[in-house]
Write a protein that holds these residues in place. Structure first.
Motif, mmCIF file in Angstrom:
data_model
loop_
_atom_site.group_PDB
_atom_site.id
_atom_site.type_symbol
_atom_site.label_atom_id
_atom_site.label_comp_id
_atom_site.label_asym_id
_atom_site.label_seq_id
_atom_site.Cartn_x
_atom_site.Cartn_y
_atom_site.Cartn_z
ATOM 1 N N CYS A 66 -5.807 23.408 -14.782
ATOM 2 C CA CYS A 66 -5.509 23.565 -13.358
ATOM 3 C C CYS A 66 -4.883 24.945 -13.179
ATOM 4 C CB CYS A 66 -4.583 22.459 -12.884
ATOM 5 S SG CYS A 66 -2.943 22.557 -13.638
ATOM 6 N N CYS A 107 1.198 19.948 -11.403
ATOM 7 C CA CYS A 107 0.143 19.831 -10.392
ATOM 8 C C CYS A 107 -0.017 18.407 -9.880
ATOM 9 C CB CYS A 107 -1.189 20.344 -10.929
ATOM 10 S SG CYS A 107 -2.045 19.169 -11.993
ATOM 11 N N CYS A 147 2.287 17.499 -15.960
ATOM 12 C CA CYS A 147 1.930 18.790 -15.367
ATOM 13 C C CYS A 147 2.448 18.820 -13.926
ATOM 14 C CB CYS A 147 0.420 18.960 -15.389
ATOM 15 S SG CYS A 147 -0.092 20.565 -14.754
ATOM 16 N N HIS A 202 -6.644 19.201 -18.343
ATOM 17 C CA HIS A 202 -6.564 17.804 -17.917
ATOM 18 C C HIS A 202 -7.844 17.079 -18.303
ATOM 19 C CE1 HIS A 202 -2.943 18.041 -15.386
ATOM 20 N NE2 HIS A 202 -3.340 19.271 -15.092
ATOM 21 N N GLU A 204 -1.927 25.804 -13.128
ATOM 22 C CA GLU A 204 -0.746 26.017 -13.978
ATOM 23 C C GLU A 204 -1.146 26.651 -15.319
ATOM 24 O OE1 GLU A 204 2.344 25.203 -12.940
ATOM 25 O OE2 GLU A 204 1.644 24.294 -11.055
HETATM 26 ZN ZN LIG Z 1 -2.145 20.439 -13.895
#
Ligand SMILES: [Zn+2]
Length: 433
Positions: free
Chosen positions: A248, A312, A310, A255, A250
């Protein structure tokens, strides 16, 4: 930000419940429809009803690339051919390739996963996606293509190769997202420089790169030269193709889409399941595939499951960037060496291009490693002393990273063969008996 927030951010308890339910269905499907799995289960004394929790996954037999080859071409399919609407095949560099099949629903799931992956990687429906992955039997091209259409972006199905045309189209069509292998992205950057096209003339803002291991330094190099944000995408044809996992924004691990795949990391020598944080071989189980389900498929890719969440908001397992493959791993004088370690060192240095080749040979009974590295144009015409100094520094740094003696040879710019797909990094001349 998300394509499917309900499933991407499913609370862990609900995710585990869904995974168990789907694992049970998959195990029944393969047991009753694929002779190989029935035999492998019976050898371990297992019946589908023995799977009562997610922990029972570790009782199931592994599936290897050899198992797929032995059942070439369609022996691992769990549906009759009348339900298979697409076939893909992995590159058969040694022996027979492996063949994978998809039902209509499998293709639909794959498009959904790729749409999720593209959004996770930073694409939107307003993007113009130049898809320079190869179209054909390789899953990269069509996998990304269907996902980009599902997302509603404008996809350019350019496939790999003809790099000058890639640059022209990128400029003329206003491409905003590039998808290809990282080594090809770097080659495109190089051809752009030759053509006198600067990144400022392009609308490119994001790159989604995968299908070969690459390093953090390689990411920085691509980001700097193309002036984009680059993310790592992961997948393999034996499991579905691209869209198994992706970074993502980050950029702190990939993922895995946990409602469709279960991930484990094992010790490749013993098969023992390793705890989060420990590096080993990634093993994947599909949870929703109909035509070609896989149980505990040994990917040969080396990674670790990352502990923690995470920011996100996506739940489920994250894996570290793939650092190599168990079959790319060179054992030189008893030391494990990965091409990606060499790449990482090279990219820390100015004056060299990230084009390199490892040549392994044997003198008498002693293995030798030579690293050939391209020098950048400006430096090559420079004084011999400067080159000798660079060669020495590179050698010291490589020796300290790899833990073995290395011979470094600097070669002229553009002498190492370029690849439009996966790069060939290793030439092993040892005659092993
Ligand atoms: Zn993430």
């Amino acid at each position: 930000m998300y394509w499917n927030p309900k499933y991407e951010c499913l609370p862990l308890e609900e995710l585990y419940e869904l995974q168990l339910e789907r694992l049970k269905v998959t195990v029944e499907r393969v047991f009753y429809n694929v002779p190989h799995y029935r035999r492998a289960f019976q050898e371990k004394g297992l019946e589908p009803s023995d799977i009562k929790s997610l922990e029972d996954l570790s009782k199931l037999p592994f599936t290897t690339k050899d198992d797929l080859r032995e059942n070439y071409p369609f022996g691992m399919f769990a549906v009759p051919m009348s339900e298979v609407v697409r076939l893909h095949s992995s590159s058969g560099t040694t022996g027979k390739p492996t063949v994978v099949g998809y039902t209509r629903r499998d293709i639909d799931v794959w498009a959904e996963l790729m749409a999720r992956a593209l959004v996770c990687g930073g694409a939107t429906r307003n993007d113009i996606i130049q898809n320079a992955y190869g179209y054909g039997l390789f899953t990269g091209g069509l996998g990304i293509h269907y996902g980009a259409e599902r997302l509603g972006a404008s996809v350019i199905p350019i496939s790999g190769g003809n790099t000058r045309r890639q640059v022209m189209i990128m400029k003329d069509f206003g491409t905003t997202v590039l998808t290809c292998t990282p080594s090809y992205a770097l080659h495109i950057a190089e051809v752009m420089e030759e053509m006198g096209v600067s990144p400022e003339e392009l609308k490119l803002r994001c790159g989604i790169f995968g299908a070969e291991p690459w390093s953090e330094n390689m990411r920085k190099e691509i980001e700097r030269r193309l002036k984009i944000s680059a993310v790592d995408i992961y997948g393999l044809s034996e499991v579905i193709g691209p869209g198994v996992a992706i970074e993502c924004q980050e950029k702190n691990g990939l993922h895995i889409f946990g409602d469709h795949f279960l991930a484990e990391v094992i010790d490749p020598a013993t098969g023992e399941v390793l705890p989060p944080g420990q590096m080993g071989e990634l093993v994947l189980t599909s949870l929703t595939k109909e035509a070609f389900p896989v149980i505990r498929y040994r990917t040969r890719d080396i990674t670790a499951i990352l502990p923690g969440e995470c920011p996100c908001g996506r739940t489920g397992v994250r894996i570290a960037r793939i650092t190599g493959r168990t079959d790319d791993m060179l054992i030189i004088r008893g030391v494990n060496v990965f091409p990606s370690q060499v790449e990482s060192v090279l990219l820390q240095f100015g004056g060299t291009e990230p084009h390199y080749q490892l040549i392994v040979d044997r003198e008498g009974s002693l293995d030798t490693l030579e690293v050939q590295v391209e020098v950048s144009e400006g430096l090559f015409s420079d004084k011999v002393r400067g080159l000798e100094e660079l060669e020495r520094k590179l050698r010291l740094e490589l020796e300290s990273t790899l833990g073995i003696n290395v011979k470094v040879t600097l070669v002229e710019p553009k002498t190492i063969a370029r690849s439009e797909g996966k790069a060939k990094r290793v030439i092993d001349r040892r005659k092993l008996v």
